[in-house]
Design a protein around this motif. Structure first.
Motif, short mmCIF file in Angstrom:
data_model
loop_
_atom_site.label_atom_id
_atom_site.label_comp_id
_atom_site.label_asym_id
_atom_site.label_seq_id
_atom_site.Cartn_x
_atom_site.Cartn_y
_atom_site.Cartn_z
N ALA A 102 0.86 -1.04 0.06
CA ALA A 102 -0.09 -0.09 -0.19
C ALA A 102 0.76 1.43 0.05
CB ALA A 102 -0.95 0.00 1.26
N LYS A 103 0.36 2.17 -0.41
CA LYS A 103 1.05 3.70 -0.58
C LYS A 103 0.34 4.58 0.38
CE LYS A 103 2.60 7.20 -3.67
NZ LYS A 103 2.61 7.61 -4.91
N VAL A 104 1.32 5.35 1.01
CA VAL A 104 0.65 6.72 1.82
C VAL A 104 0.48 7.63 0.66
CG1 VAL A 104 1.27 8.24 3.59
CG2 VAL A 104 1.82 6.02 3.78
N HIS A 105 -0.60 7.88 0.33
CA HIS A 105 -0.97 9.03 -0.77
C HIS A 105 -0.84 10.34 -0.32
CE1 HIS A 105 -2.99 10.85 -4.36
NE2 HIS A 105 -3.75 10.99 -3.57
N GLY B 122 5.72 5.53 0.86
CA GLY B 122 5.12 6.68 0.15
C GLY B 122 6.29 7.56 -0.27
N SER B 123 6.24 8.99 -0.71
CA SER B 123 7.22 9.95 -1.20
C SER B 123 6.79 11.24 -0.87
CB SER B 123 7.45 9.91 -2.70
OG SER B 123 6.32 10.10 -3.49
N TYR C 255 10.08 4.40 9.35
CA TYR C 255 10.44 4.01 8.24
C TYR C 255 11.74 4.40 7.72
CZ TYR C 255 5.32 4.07 7.55
OH TYR C 255 4.08 3.75 7.87
N THR C 256 12.13 3.84 6.62
CA THR C 256 13.56 3.99 6.11
C THR C 256 13.38 5.01 5.04
OG1 THR C 256 14.10 1.60 6.38
CG2 THR C 256 15.45 3.01 4.80
N VAL C 257 14.07 6.47 5.28
CA VAL C 257 14.14 7.28 4.22
C VAL C 257 15.14 7.21 3.28
CG1 VAL C 257 13.81 10.00 4.02
CG2 VAL C 257 12.99 8.73 5.88
N HIS C 258 14.76 7.17 2.02
CA HIS C 258 15.74 6.98 0.92
C HIS C 258 16.50 8.38 0.31
CE1 HIS C 258 14.67 2.52 0.30
NE2 HIS C 258 13.64 3.07 1.01
N ALA C 259 17.47 8.40 -0.29
CA ALA C 259 17.95 9.45 -0.98
C ALA C 259 17.13 9.96 -1.87
CB ALA C 259 19.38 9.26 -1.25
N PRO C 260 17.22 11.09 -2.22
CA PRO C 260 16.55 11.66 -3.61
C PRO C 260 16.82 10.78 -4.66
CG PRO C 260 17.40 13.52 -2.43
CD PRO C 260 17.82 12.23 -1.68
N GLY C 261 15.80 10.32 -5.46
CA GLY C 261 16.17 9.62 -6.57
C GLY C 261 16.54 8.16 -6.33
N GLU C 262 16.80 7.72 -5.26
CA GLU C 262 17.25 6.33 -5.05
C GLU C 262 16.08 5.15 -5.06
OE1 GLU C 262 18.89 3.72 -1.14
OE2 GLU C 262 18.41 5.86 -0.77
N THR D 215 9.91 3.98 3.27
CA THR D 215 9.22 2.79 3.25
C THR D 215 9.33 2.11 4.51
OG1 THR D 215 11.63 1.86 2.89
CG2 THR D 215 10.10 2.22 0.63
N ARG D 216 8.55 1.02 4.80
CA ARG D 216 8.38 0.37 6.22
C ARG D 216 8.00 -1.15 5.75
NH1 ARG D 216 5.69 1.55 12.05
NH2 ARG D 216 6.46 -0.41 13.10
#
Length: 243
Positions: A152-155, A190-191, A207-214, A237-238
């Motif tokens: 699922a996505k956090v919209h 989500g993003s 949540y794991t926060v990814h680098a921009p564009g990762e 992401t979680r």
């Protein structure tokens, strides 16, 4: 002889459909609950205040107003098992147009204050991008739609300006994760725009926060592709813990 005591891990009691409808006490006197028909207009208006163009999807807003949103999820929680959830979703997926069917597996929570004003909204939806990618990789439409039963996505997530800083957003994220965990989901993601200072918030909330564009792989969900955001976006992401 010394007595030995064994500490039992505190377990969160299972959710019920009635609990999701009635909600939970939240911070600062707020109450967090499933969006009801009368909540749709205010929730959508609040979502629009984020300034990033996010609104509750029109088909989902219509389903909330009709009382049909999250109906498969409520069936699963009501029966207390994931099989009932999958069965209810299967009926919706085979009997309705795709966009309308997917609203039965979308979760919209609102936070209302003591004056019954909507002060927070979180809309989690079927992962449209993932479903599209699955069809592009040769999945049949029913199999691609089934991806929405474990990802699922956090919209969108918004809190009224006067109610910020009190933990309402974190409480809505917590309850969202609790619902999806009970229904057997593997991933919630989500993003957000990379120039917004939200990384610490999502990290604090698991949540794991990814680098921009990762990009990140979806192999844990047995999907042969991954997801990535543009250079101006950061994804969070979680994953369900491995046992």
């Amino acid at each position: 002889m010394s007595k030995q005591t064994t500490k039992k891990a505190k377990q969160t009691p299972p959710l019920s459909a009635d609990r999701l409808r009635a909600g939970w006490p939240g911070p600062a006197g707020a109450r967090i609950h499933l969006a009801r028909p009368k909540d749709a207009e205010a929730a959508d208006a609040l979502m629009a205040t984020t300034g990033d163009g996010v609104r509750i999807m029109p088909v989902l807003r219509a389903a909330i107003e009709d009382g049909a949103a999250a109906s498969a999820m409520l069936a699963g929680l009501g029966a207390g098992n994931t099989n009932a959830y999958y069965d209810a979703a299967s009926v919706a997926f085979t009997g309705r147009p795709m966009n309308e069917a997917l609203t039965t597996v979308c979760l919209t929570l609102v936070a209302t204050d003591e004056q019954h004003r909507t002060v927070g909204v979180l809309s989690a939806t079927a992962p449209g991008t993932v479903i599209d990618m699955a069809t592009n990789h040769g999945f049949t439409v029913p199999k691609a739609m089934a991806v929405s039963l474990f990802i699922a996505k956090v919209h969108g997530l918004a809190v009224a300006e006067h109610a910020r800083g009190q933990g309402i957003a974190a409480a809505m994220l917590k309850r969202t994760w609790q619902v999806y965990q009970q229904l057997g989901y593997l991933l919630l993601y989500g993003s957000y725009e990379a120039d917004r200072d939200l990384g610490a918030f999502y990290s604090r909330n698991g949540y794991t926060v990814h680098a921009p564009g990762e990009s990140f792989s979806l192999d844990r969900a047995a999907l042969p592709f991954g997801l990535s955001a543009g250079d101006d976006q950061r994804m969070f992401t979680r994953w369900r813990p491995r046992h």
